[in-house]
Design a protein around this motif. Structure first.
Motif, PDB file in Angstrom:
ATOM      1  N   ILE A   7       0.845  -1.193   0.000  1.00  0.00           N
ATOM      2  CA  ILE A   7       0.000   0.000   0.000  1.00  0.00           C
ATOM      3  C   ILE A   7       0.886   1.251   0.000  1.00  0.00           C
ATOM      4  CG2 ILE A   7      -0.309   0.045   2.527  1.00  0.00           C
ATOM      5  CD1 ILE A   7      -3.231   0.920   1.957  1.00  0.00           C
ATOM      6  N   LYS A  32      -0.448  -3.855   2.999  1.00  0.00           N
ATOM      7  CA  LYS A  32      -1.673  -3.527   3.712  1.00  0.00           C
ATOM      8  C   LYS A  32      -1.737  -4.284   5.030  1.00  0.00           C
ATOM      9  CE  LYS A  32      -6.325  -2.556   2.482  1.00  0.00           C
ATOM     10  NZ  LYS A  32      -7.555  -3.247   2.143  1.00  0.00           N
ATOM     11  N   ASP A  67      -1.172   3.737  -2.017  1.00  0.00           N
ATOM     12  CA  ASP A  67      -2.479   3.253  -2.436  1.00  0.00           C
ATOM     13  C   ASP A  67      -2.690   3.455  -3.945  1.00  0.00           C
ATOM     14  OD1 ASP A  67      -4.850   1.976  -1.934  1.00  0.00           O
ATOM     15  OD2 ASP A  67      -5.936   3.821  -1.443  1.00  0.00           O
ATOM     16  N   LYS A 162      -6.366   5.178   5.720  1.00  0.00           N
ATOM     17  CA  LYS A 162      -6.009   3.793   5.421  1.00  0.00           C
ATOM     18  C   LYS A 162      -4.688   3.427   6.062  1.00  0.00           C
ATOM     19  CE  LYS A 162      -8.436   3.364   1.077  1.00  0.00           C
ATOM     20  NZ  LYS A 162      -8.314   3.373  -0.380  1.00  0.00           N
TER      21      LYS A 162
END
Ligand code: ADP
Ligand code: MG
Length: 246
Positions: A7, A32, A67, A162
């Motif tokens: 990510i 992630k 991302d 995130k």
């Protein structure tokens, strides 16, 4: 640990401050859900690297993809991108003239057009999560350092990031308050959040980190599991550093 796509993908990043090279060909992938702890002496480039991830520092060479978006590209909407990246600093940086609750609701209401009621409900939920709900209506100066830092974490989470980036979040705290902040971070880690944490708290690293990165003079010198660092660090510079902090 699943082998998810990275990510965060950092490739050959260099950063100069005048003559001084703060980052030397730094490459790092974070998957992630992964927890990466960055350690290293003062001035080794840890903060510069974290700040580069949300473009608080522009890099001079290399690439940073977060991302799926190249954050160095002039086309990227950096403000939108930053909403995905929560950042917590050593100094808590709360808005002093806003209550704790307002500190949490301001950005979601302003930047995401979340209605007040909804923003406040979410804020209260987060304050409960960091164990500080009863302080919702007070001003930051009334809080201890540990409480302020927990509010800062809740404030970052209010934007639904995130990824969470932490830059020495406990370094400015009195020793008796470090534990309460680390506890909040451990709970967050267990929730599956992707975290990059600069810290010298090796107990935290041991418990939480999937990977530890040792930096010195703008370079990543050594990468490994916490066990690797405790049991069998490879490089002399790593050994020296660990012998000084442990
Ligand atoms: P760390 O967080 O590991 O202590 P930093 O990333 O803050 O290290 O700093 C790396 C190097 O870059 C240091 O030598 C520091 O003095 C220098 N540096 C950091 N920010 C700036 C700046 N804005 N201007 C000039 N030099 C800087
Ligand atoms: Mg720093």
């Amino acid at each position: 640990m699943t082998k998810a796509e990275p990510i965060i993908s950092i490739r050959d990043v260099r950063k100069f401050f005048g003559q001084l090279q703060a980052l030397r060909n730094v490459s790092l992938d974070v998957r992630k859900g992964e927890k990466v702890v960055i350690i290293g002496p003062s001035g080794s480039g840890k903060s510069t690297l974290l700040r580069a991830i949300n473009r608080l520092e522009e890099v001079d060479a290399g690439q940073i993809v977060v991302d799926g978006q190249n954050i160095c590209s002039p086309e990227v909407d950096i403000n939108l991108m930053r909403q995905e990246l929560g950042m917590v600093f050593q100094s808590f940086n709360l808005f002093p003239h806003k209550t704790v609750l307002e500190n949490l609701t301001m950005a979601p209401m302003k930047l995401k057009n979340i209605p007040r009621e909804q923003a406040e409900a979410k804020a209260m939920e987060l304050l409960e999560r960091v164990g500080i709900k009863e302080k919702a209506s007070v001003y930051p100066r009334k809080l201890s350092g540990g409480q302020q830092q927990r509010v800062a974490i809740a404030r970052a989470l209010a934007m639904n990031p995130k990824i969470m980036l932490f830059d020495e979040p406990t370094s400015a705290l009195d020793p008796e308050m470090i534990g309460e902040v680390l506890d909040v971070m451990k709970v967050l880690a267990r929730s599956g959040m992707t975290m990059v944490v600069v810290t010298h708290e090796m107990g935290f690293a041991r418990e939480v980190a999937d990977r530890v990165i040792f930096m010195d003079h703008g370079e990543i010198i050594e990468t490994g599991t916490p066990e690797h660092f405790f049991v069998n660090p490879e490089h002399e510079r790593t050994k020296l550093f660990l012998s000084q902090i442990l």
